[in-house]
Design a protein around this motif. Structure first.
Motif, PDB file in Angstrom:
ATOM      1  N   MET A   1     -13.425  15.010   0.208  1.00  0.00           N
ATOM      2  CA  MET A   1     -14.025  13.684   0.240  1.00  0.00           C
ATOM      3  C   MET A   1     -13.172  12.717  -0.583  1.00  0.00           C
ATOM      4  SD  MET A   1     -16.507  14.524   2.138  1.00  0.00           S
ATOM      5  CE  MET A   1     -17.548  13.081   2.159  1.00  0.00           C
ATOM      6  N   ALA A   2     -13.305  11.413  -0.272  1.00  0.00           N
ATOM      7  CA  ALA A   2     -12.450  10.401  -0.900  1.00  0.00           C
ATOM      8  C   ALA A   2     -12.741  10.259  -2.389  1.00  0.00           C
ATOM      9  CB  ALA A   2     -12.660   9.059  -0.199  1.00  0.00           C
ATOM     10  N   GLN A   3     -11.677  10.158  -3.181  1.00  0.00           N
ATOM     11  CA  GLN A   3     -11.781   9.904  -4.602  1.00  0.00           C
ATOM     12  C   GLN A   3     -11.386   8.453  -4.865  1.00  0.00           C
ATOM     13  OE1 GLN A   3     -12.943  12.377  -6.717  1.00  0.00           O
ATOM     14  NE2 GLN A   3     -13.240  13.478  -4.804  1.00  0.00           N
ATOM     15  N   THR A   4     -11.808   7.930  -6.017  1.00  0.00           N
ATOM     16  CA  THR A   4     -11.441   6.567  -6.369  1.00  0.00           C
ATOM     17  C   THR A   4      -9.926   6.460  -6.513  1.00  0.00           C
ATOM     18  OG1 THR A   4     -13.538   6.250  -7.510  1.00  0.00           O
ATOM     19  CG2 THR A   4     -11.757   4.733  -8.056  1.00  0.00           C
ATOM     20  N   GLY A   5      -9.360   5.412  -5.925  1.00  0.00           N
ATOM     21  CA  GLY A   5      -7.921   5.227  -5.989  1.00  0.00           C
ATOM     22  C   GLY A   5      -7.500   3.799  -6.269  1.00  0.00           C
ATOM     23  N   PHE A   6      -8.483   2.917  -6.496  1.00  0.00           N
ATOM     24  CA  PHE A   6      -8.198   1.492  -6.663  1.00  0.00           C
ATOM     25  C   PHE A   6      -8.880   0.983  -7.923  1.00  0.00           C
ATOM     26  CE2 PHE A   6      -8.998  -3.031  -5.868  1.00  0.00           C
ATOM     27  CZ  PHE A   6      -7.774  -3.463  -5.389  1.00  0.00           C
ATOM     28  N   ASP A   7      -8.123   0.246  -8.752  1.00  0.00           N
ATOM     29  CA  ASP A   7      -8.633  -0.290 -10.014  1.00  0.00           C
ATOM     30  C   ASP A   7      -9.202  -1.689  -9.779  1.00  0.00           C
ATOM     31  OD1 ASP A   7      -9.064  -1.333 -12.570  1.00  0.00           O
ATOM     32  OD2 ASP A   7      -7.326  -0.300 -13.430  1.00  0.00           O
ATOM     33  N   ASN A   8     -10.506  -1.767  -9.614  1.00  0.00           N
ATOM     34  CA  ASN A   8     -11.133  -3.037  -9.255  1.00  0.00           C
ATOM     35  C   ASN A   8     -11.069  -4.062 -10.387  1.00  0.00           C
ATOM     36  OD1 ASN A   8     -12.672  -4.071  -6.850  1.00  0.00           O
ATOM     37  ND2 ASN A   8     -14.104  -4.650  -8.470  1.00  0.00           N
ATOM     38  N   GLU A   9     -11.233  -3.626 -11.623  1.00  0.00           N
ATOM     39  CA  GLU A   9     -11.195  -4.569 -12.746  1.00  0.00           C
ATOM     40  C   GLU A   9      -9.799  -5.162 -12.917  1.00  0.00           C
ATOM     41  OE1 GLU A   9     -13.897  -5.699 -14.284  1.00  0.00           O
ATOM     42  OE2 GLU A   9     -14.918  -4.442 -12.814  1.00  0.00           O
TER      43      GLU A   9
ATOM     44  N   MET B   1       3.995 -17.027   0.889  1.00  0.00           N
ATOM     45  CA  MET B   1       2.779 -17.850   0.957  1.00  0.00           C
ATOM     46  C   MET B   1       1.567 -17.120   0.394  1.00  0.00           C
ATOM     47  SD  MET B   1       2.881 -19.907   4.578  1.00  0.00           S
ATOM     48  CE  MET B   1       2.525 -18.444   5.542  1.00  0.00           C
ATOM     49  N   GLY B   2       1.601 -15.796   0.414  1.00  0.00           N
ATOM     50  CA  GLY B   2       0.432 -15.021   0.037  1.00  0.00           C
ATOM     51  C   GLY B   2       0.233 -14.921  -1.465  1.00  0.00           C
ATOM     52  N   VAL B   3      -1.002 -14.653  -1.844  1.00  0.00           N
ATOM     53  CA  VAL B   3      -1.341 -14.445  -3.261  1.00  0.00           C
ATOM     54  C   VAL B   3      -2.096 -13.125  -3.426  1.00  0.00           C
ATOM     55  CG1 VAL B   3      -1.330 -16.868  -3.951  1.00  0.00           C
ATOM     56  CG2 VAL B   3      -3.412 -15.901  -2.969  1.00  0.00           C
ATOM     57  N   ASN B   4      -1.679 -12.122  -2.659  1.00  0.00           N
ATOM     58  CA  ASN B   4      -2.407 -10.854  -2.628  1.00  0.00           C
ATOM     59  C   ASN B   4      -1.825  -9.845  -3.613  1.00  0.00           C
ATOM     60  OD1 ASN B   4      -3.895  -8.599  -1.945  1.00  0.00           O
ATOM     61  ND2 ASN B   4      -2.773  -8.191  -0.075  1.00  0.00           N
ATOM     62  N   MET B   5      -2.626  -9.441  -4.600  1.00  0.00           N
ATOM     63  CA  MET B   5      -2.186  -8.489  -5.628  1.00  0.00           C
ATOM     64  C   MET B   5      -2.811  -7.100  -5.451  1.00  0.00           C
ATOM     65  SD  MET B   5      -0.152 -10.396  -7.283  1.00  0.00           S
ATOM     66  CE  MET B   5       0.210  -9.466  -8.769  1.00  0.00           C
ATOM     67  N   ALA B   6      -3.450  -6.849  -4.305  1.00  0.00           N
ATOM     68  CA  ALA B   6      -4.180  -5.593  -4.125  1.00  0.00           C
ATOM     69  C   ALA B   6      -3.282  -4.373  -4.241  1.00  0.00           C
ATOM     70  CB  ALA B   6      -4.895  -5.596  -2.774  1.00  0.00           C
ATOM     71  N   GLY B   7      -2.065  -4.460  -3.695  1.00  0.00           N
ATOM     72  CA  GLY B   7      -1.175  -3.303  -3.731  1.00  0.00           C
ATOM     73  C   GLY B   7      -0.811  -2.871  -5.135  1.00  0.00           C
ATOM     74  N   ASN B   8      -0.826  -3.815  -6.079  1.00  0.00           N
ATOM     75  CA  ASN B   8      -0.493  -3.492  -7.470  1.00  0.00           C
ATOM     76  C   ASN B   8      -1.634  -2.802  -8.200  1.00  0.00           C
ATOM     77  OD1 ASN B   8       1.936  -4.785  -7.041  1.00  0.00           O
ATOM     78  ND2 ASN B   8       1.225  -6.745  -7.834  1.00  0.00           N
ATOM     79  N   CYS B   9      -2.784  -2.701  -7.566  1.00  0.00           N
ATOM     80  CA  CYS B   9      -3.967  -2.137  -8.229  1.00  0.00           C
ATOM     81  C   CYS B   9      -4.337  -0.754  -7.694  1.00  0.00           C
ATOM     82  CB  CYS B   9      -5.143  -3.101  -8.074  1.00  0.00           C
ATOM     83  SG  CYS B   9      -4.812  -4.747  -8.750  1.00  0.00           S
ATOM     84  N   ILE B  10      -3.501  -0.198  -6.821  1.00  0.00           N
ATOM     85  CA  ILE B  10      -3.693   1.176  -6.347  1.00  0.00           C
ATOM     86  C   ILE B  10      -3.111   2.132  -7.386  1.00  0.00           C
ATOM     87  CG2 ILE B  10      -3.029   2.864  -4.595  1.00  0.00           C
ATOM     88  CD1 ILE B  10      -2.967   0.559  -2.570  1.00  0.00           C
ATOM     89  N   PHE B  11      -3.934   3.024  -7.920  1.00  0.00           N
ATOM     90  CA  PHE B  11      -3.431   3.986  -8.906  1.00  0.00           C
ATOM     91  C   PHE B  11      -3.386   5.415  -8.367  1.00  0.00           C
ATOM     92  CE2 PHE B  11      -8.027   3.850  -9.733  1.00  0.00           C
ATOM     93  CZ  PHE B  11      -8.347   5.195  -9.793  1.00  0.00           C
ATOM     94  N   ASP B  12      -4.044   5.667  -7.230  1.00  0.00           N
ATOM     95  CA  ASP B  12      -3.997   6.987  -6.603  1.00  0.00           C
ATOM     96  C   ASP B  12      -3.699   6.781  -5.120  1.00  0.00           C
ATOM     97  OD1 ASP B  12      -4.400   9.492  -5.454  1.00  0.00           O
ATOM     98  OD2 ASP B  12      -6.053  10.004  -6.792  1.00  0.00           O
ATOM     99  N   ASP B  13      -2.409   6.826  -4.788  1.00  0.00           N
ATOM    100  CA  ASP B  13      -1.988   6.540  -3.420  1.00  0.00           C
ATOM    101  C   ASP B  13      -2.571   7.541  -2.431  1.00  0.00           C
ATOM    102  OD1 ASP B  13      -0.062   5.013  -1.571  1.00  0.00           O
ATOM    103  OD2 ASP B  13       0.541   7.104  -1.253  1.00  0.00           O
ATOM    104  N   GLU B  14      -2.641   8.804  -2.807  1.00  0.00           N
ATOM    105  CA  GLU B  14      -3.129   9.825  -1.889  1.00  0.00           C
ATOM    106  C   GLU B  14      -4.601   9.605  -1.546  1.00  0.00           C
ATOM    107  OE1 GLU B  14      -3.121  12.869   0.762  1.00  0.00           O
ATOM    108  OE2 GLU B  14      -1.414  11.863  -0.189  1.00  0.00           O
TER     109      GLU B  14
END
Length: 495
Positions: A1-9, A281-294
């Motif tokens: 099952m999926a584990q947390t991989g994204f740092d929302n804060e 043009m973009g202001v998307n920082m989501a990729g920098n907040c992934i801590f568990d790629d798998e």
């Protein structure tokens, strides 16, 4: 099952800071085109486990002292009563919902702009309704030759003909109930008018997907293509960014195709284009907040397969054709995934074959599989839900009843005798109400109710297309549902 991989804060902090920096870059005034869903981005929460569905709204709340909101709606969408597929409400009704939601979170909605207005009576009526509610409404008009006739677009006969939207805040968020509402054109029209007034202002775009600093064929980016399979959106390497910086980034076809036109508009309006590429043009920082790629890869692969099942069911119900199905099959191949990634599907189909009736299976977060079969008292989705809660609460196995049959029978009587239902079996929501009514007198039922939150993120599969009532209940509980593309019966009309 999926584990947390994204740092929302981290996302909330870095994203809001990045937007502040972009405001400063343009001298203190920024029009931010806000794509995607603000309040309920469940796609992002599924493919980036740890991302909260209201993260984008919470990020805006950190900027509330600097922000105001413009909501754009296409006059043609008002005229034809266009409906949001996920909510089942018209775009004009969704504008009212959005305003209420923004206000409820302390965000200021400055105005509504009706785009591509050509005198549609329904648009006139909607404007009158909004103005009666005390809202400012502006009109923007179609422009001949848009988007390629730059000379006409950036002139008094083009953007100059649009009504200028009065704004006060340094950050102006332009959002809409859905795609095709004219968000970008609204931003650029405002830049034209601001420039004529001697005001320095800028434009940026906020889209979560595709994530520019993940590989082109990363499952998270492939899942975005899966989500837009019916729109024919395609992820691609941004050729302008590669040429300007020698750096490989990912964007999507529509932004890449329109960028030369957009750059020409900027040059015409302000004398130069501040961006070298669509990625700029973009202001998307989501990729920098992934801590568990798998973890994100696994979650995204589940999403691709879920979208595939959805497309199969849409085709079976006459709501979609072959093209999205074929595209999703290709995306599954690119991601290296098959339907075998969903063990709940195999369990539900095995039980259905064994019993000759519809069956449901739920794959819990600890790896346990529970199932439910159709009975005289309840449907398979309701039975599976009860069995999952029974397991999670430690209430025991088969033979232990959380709800007495005597409590179910009166509900069935009301359904059949007074509400005209031909099906006496309880739906999932009705079973939860019965469970709640038993909780005050039955401790086991109370413990089971306390486990509802543990169902969020679990995978579920039904051997037939579920009724809207059951499917909506599973969705509200956060279960990630798929169904086989077939009905329980051969009737022509299904509810």
């Amino acid at each position: 099952m999926a584990q947390t991989g994204f740092d929302n804060e981290k996302y909330l902090a870095t994203q809001s800071q990045h937007i502040r920096e972009r405001i400063a870059q343009f001298g203190g005034k920024l029009y931010l085109e806000f794509g995607g869903k603000l309040f309920d981005d469940y796609h992002a929460s599924r493919v980036l486990p740890g991302f909260e569905p209201d993260s984008k709204l919470r990020m805006l709340e950190q900027l509330r002292d600097k922000a105001e909101i413009i909501i754009a709606i296409n006059a043609g969408d008002i005229e034809k009563n266009k409906v949001r597929g996920d909510l089942g409400i018209t775009y004009d009704s969704d504008v009212l919902r959005l305003i209420d939601q923004f206000r409820g979170r302390g965000l200021y909605v400055g105005s509504v702009v009706v785009t591509r207005y050509t005198g549609q009576p329904a648009a006139d009526a909607f404007q009158a309704r909004l103005e009666g509610l005390g809202l400012k409404v502006y009109r923007h008009y179609p422009i001949d030759g848009y988007p390629h006739n730059i000379a006409r677009i950036v002139s008094d006969e083009g953007y100059g003909r649009n009504q200028f939207i009065e704004t006060k805040a340094p950050l102006v968020v332009v959002t809409a109930p859905g795609p095709g509402s004219g968000k970008m054109a609204t931003c650029l029209s405002q830049l034209y008018h601001e420039h004529k007034r001697g005001v320095v202002a800028g434009y940026a775009k906020f889209e979560t997907f595709p994530i520019w600093n993940l590989p082109l064929k990363h499952p998270v980016n492939l899942a975005y293509e899966a989500a837009t399979a019916d729109l024919d959106d395609v992820n691609m390497i941004d050729p302008f960014h590669l040429q300007a910086y020698g750096e490989t980034t990912v964007n999507y076809n529509r932004d890449v195709e329109v960028f030369p036109v957009l750059a020409a508009m900027f040059e015409k309006i302000t004398g130069s284009c501040p961006y070298q590429s669509p990625t700029d043009m973009g202001v998307n920082m989501a990729g920098n907040c992934i801590f568990d790629d798998e973890a994100c890869r696994q979650a995204a692969m589940q999403e691709i397969v879920r979208r595939y099942y959805d497309a199969l069911c849409d085709r079976r119900q006459g709501k979609g054709g072959d093209s999205p199905v074929y595209k999703l099959e290709l995306l599954m191949q690119q991601a290296g995934v098959t339907t075998d990634i969903r063990p709940a599907a195999a369990r539900a189909n095995e039980l259905a074959e064994l019993t000759g009736e519809p069956a449901m299976a739920i794959h819990l977060s600890d790896g346990t599989m529970v199932d439910g079969k159709t009975s005289e008292l309840m449907g398979c989705s309701a039975a599976a839900l009860l069995n999952a809660l029974k397991y999670l609460s430690g209430a025991g196995g088969h033979g232990v009843h959380l709800i007495a049959q005597s409590a179910i029978e009166p509900i069935q009587k009301v359904k059949v005798d007074y509400l005209g239902s031909a099906n006496p079996r309880l739906h999932s929501d009705e079973v939860l109400i019965a469970l709640a009514s038993s909780a005050s007198a039955e401790p086991m039922a109370a413990r089971a109710l306390d486990q509802l939150a543990a169902l969020k993120g679990c995978q579920a599969h039904c051997s037939v297309i579920l009724s809207p009532a059951d499917a909506n209940t599973y969705k509200k509980l956060g279960l990630q549902l798929t169904c086989e593309p077939k009905y329980q019966t051969n009737r022509l009309y299904h509810r």
